[in-house]
Scaffold this motif. Structure first.
Motif, mmCIF file in Angstrom:
data_model
loop_
_atom_site.group_PDB
_atom_site.id
_atom_site.type_symbol
_atom_site.label_atom_id
_atom_site.label_comp_id
_atom_site.label_asym_id
_atom_site.label_seq_id
_atom_site.Cartn_x
_atom_site.Cartn_y
_atom_site.Cartn_z
ATOM 1 N N CYS A 1 -17.913 24.740 -9.093
ATOM 2 C CA CYS A 1 -19.165 25.478 -9.266
ATOM 3 C C CYS A 1 -20.340 24.526 -9.476
ATOM 4 O O CYS A 1 -21.427 24.734 -8.919
ATOM 5 C CB CYS A 1 -19.064 26.441 -10.439
ATOM 6 S SG CYS A 1 -18.009 27.888 -10.149
ATOM 7 N N ALA B 1 -21.257 22.864 -6.235
ATOM 8 C CA ALA B 1 -21.941 23.809 -5.356
ATOM 9 C C ALA B 1 -23.373 24.070 -5.805
ATOM 10 O O ALA B 1 -24.304 24.029 -5.000
ATOM 11 C CB ALA B 1 -21.160 25.122 -5.293
ATOM 12 N N LEU C 1 -16.568 18.226 -1.011
ATOM 13 C CA LEU C 1 -16.090 19.600 -0.909
ATOM 14 C C LEU C 1 -15.246 19.806 0.349
ATOM 15 O O LEU C 1 -14.241 20.520 0.320
ATOM 16 C CB LEU C 1 -17.266 20.571 -0.922
ATOM 17 C CG LEU C 1 -18.041 20.694 -2.242
ATOM 18 C CD1 LEU C 1 -19.228 21.636 -2.071
ATOM 19 C CD2 LEU C 1 -17.143 21.177 -3.374
ATOM 20 N N VAL D 1 -19.777 28.312 -3.533
ATOM 21 C CA VAL D 1 -19.751 27.422 -2.376
ATOM 22 C C VAL D 1 -20.271 28.147 -1.136
ATOM 23 O O VAL D 1 -21.111 27.627 -0.397
ATOM 24 C CB VAL D 1 -18.327 26.879 -2.140
ATOM 25 C CG1 VAL D 1 -18.238 26.164 -0.793
ATOM 26 C CG2 VAL D 1 -17.934 25.916 -3.256
#
Length: 208
Positions: A95, A98, A137, A161
């Motif tokens: 999180c 993102a 990621l 994301v």
């Protein structure tokens, strides 16, 4: 509850999608931080979104804090974030990556549309940060064999994301391109879900 902010913000959008997935009713006020700053200030002196106004008038600010409240409201069995321990930290890390990516994507678009003479050093720094996070990621999502990032059930990390990837792709298509097939597939899986299809708004950046 009242959710303030436009859905082209990945932070507002992730909050609204969580509300919908939790089955929590809310009123949406699509106020802009630029055009409606005075309205937002009545609830949030930072004039930022998302802001969630509770039924008793309390205003919660910042998407992570709002989602923490929503998790508490629905209870640990339904919450899309582990309550504690290493698993919670793993979720929070994705999180954070993102939302950090989202922050940099927003900063970069503001630099490009609001400044007549862009600061090259700042643009390059933002682009390096965006690329660095996307690389991490992509590598981590490609190594996951489950439907969602942390298993068979969608979580806040998945939503964050996907919302940030949509924003980044619309704002900076040259930065989020075919180099990231795992992230593209993740975003597509999320965007196919009804709440994502319902809660969406094309990017409308401020004009300089």
């Amino acid at each position: 509850m009242i959710l303030i902010g436009q859905y082209d913000s990945p932070f507002v959008r992730r909050t609204a999608i969580a509300l919908r997935l939790y089955g929590l009713p809310f009123e949406h006020r699509p106020w802009s931080t630029f055009g409606d700053g005075d309205k937002i200030a009545a609830y949030n002196p930072l004039r930022r979104v998302p802001t969630l106004v509770l039924d008793d008038g309390e205003a919660l600010i910042e998407s992570s804090a709002i989602l923490d409240y929503l998790d508490e409201l629905v209870g640990p069995e339904k919450a899309m974030m582990p309550v504690k321990g290493p698993e919670r930290r793993k979720h929070l890390r994705i999180c954070a990556l993102a939302t950090g990516l989202g922050d940099k994507a927003v900063s970069l678009i503001y630099e490009r549309v609001l400044r007549k003479d862009q600061l090259k050093l700042w643009v390059e720094r933002c682009e390096a940060q965006i690329g660095g996070v996307l690389d991490v990621l992509e590598k981590e999502r490609a190594a996951v064999n489950t439907p969602w990032w942390f298993g068979d059930r969608i979580a806040h990390a998945d939503i964050a994301v996907a919302c940030v990837l949509r924003f980044t792709g619309e704002a900076h298509p040259a930065l989020f391109d075919e180099r990231y097939p795992a992230l593209k597939a993740h975003a597509a899986a999320c965007e196919a879900l009804p709440p994502f299809r319902e809660i969406v708004q094309p990017l409308a950046p401020p004009s300089g």
